[in-house]
Enzyme design. Structure first.
Site, PDB file in Angstrom:
ATOM      1  N   TYR A  49       0.835  -1.207   0.000  1.00 52.83           N
ATOM      2  CA  TYR A  49       0.000   0.000   0.000  1.00 52.83           C
ATOM      3  C   TYR A  49       0.868   1.254   0.000  1.00 52.83           C
ATOM      4  CZ  TYR A  49      -3.782  -3.231   1.023  1.00 52.83           C
ATOM      5  OH  TYR A  49      -4.671  -4.276   0.961  1.00 52.83           O
ATOM      6  N   HIS A  50       1.794   1.293  -0.927  1.00 53.96           N
ATOM      7  CA  HIS A  50       2.635   2.479  -1.073  1.00 53.96           C
ATOM      8  C   HIS A  50       3.292   2.457  -2.448  1.00 53.96           C
ATOM      9  CE1 HIS A  50       5.431  -0.560   0.745  1.00 53.96           C
ATOM     10  NE2 HIS A  50       6.099  -0.202  -0.325  1.00 53.96           N
ATOM     11  N   ALA A  51       3.926   3.582  -2.775  1.00 53.69           N
ATOM     12  CA  ALA A  51       4.775   3.671  -3.973  1.00 53.69           C
ATOM     13  C   ALA A  51       6.125   4.218  -3.508  1.00 53.69           C
ATOM     14  CB  ALA A  51       4.133   4.605  -5.001  1.00 53.69           C
ATOM     15  N   ARG A  96       2.038  -0.313  -5.059  1.00 51.61           N
ATOM     16  CA  ARG A  96       2.100  -1.767  -4.972  1.00 51.61           C
ATOM     17  C   ARG A  96       1.420  -2.265  -3.698  1.00 51.61           C
ATOM     18  NH1 ARG A  96       7.869  -0.932  -4.754  1.00 51.61           N
ATOM     19  NH2 ARG A  96       7.181   0.619  -6.237  1.00 51.61           N
TER      20      ARG A  96
END
Ligand code: T46
Length: 139
Positions: A49-51, A96
């Protein structure tokens, strides 16, 4: 999704068993500065839950399976990793998530930089803004 690639690693096994060698700037397409691995993952858990602003990574599921969801702000793609001879190369601005870990999963990740919390975008709306800024031509 142009900057997401699967890399097939050559199997160097023989009758004794299997062996795969990972070499920076050869079958891993960057200089490796960090390695981390995820194991004993709670199967009800999803992670990520981040880029990243500026990080290249190759993720390899050494045991079991895990499904990545990759999102470039326009297209979402799901990739299941379940073999130690396949690496998922992630570069560029990509949201992602990791889902559906099997109980026995061991996921190793090779990264092009040291851990820096400042490189993370952990808010989806901020990610979308950053992608749109990147896509819009400079005035
Ligand atoms: C990614 C996906 C695939 C560190 O201190 N050093 C490290 O090298 C890493 C990776 C994490 N951490 C700390 C930061 C958090 O306090 O460990 C904790 C868990 O990290 P995070 O919640 O970011 O883990 P995931 O599984 O959500 O994401 C990880 C990577 O952080 C990320 O870069 O692309 O795996």
């Amino acid at each position: 999704m142009s900057s997401t690639n699967l890399i097939s690693f050559e199997m160097l096994g023989d009758e004794r068993g299997s062996l795969i060698s990972l070499e920076q700037n050869k079958n891993i397409p960057f200089t490796i500065k960090r390695v981390y691995y995820l194991f004993d993952t709670n199967i009800e858990t999803s992670r990520g839950y981040h880029a990243h602003y500026d990080l290249e990574q190759v993720a390899i599921c050494l045991k079991g399976s895990v499904t990545f969801l990759l999102d470039d702000g326009q297209t979402k793609e799901r990739v299941t990793l379940n073999s130690p001879d396949v690496g998922l190369h992630i570069k560029g601005l990509k949201w992602r998530e990791m889902h559906d870990f099997s109980e026995d999963s061991v996921l190793i990740v090779l990264a092009s930089d040291l851990y820096k919390e400042s490189d993370y975008i952990r808010d989806y709306d901020t990610f979308l803004r950053e992608v749109r800024n990147e896509d819009s031509p400079a005035q």
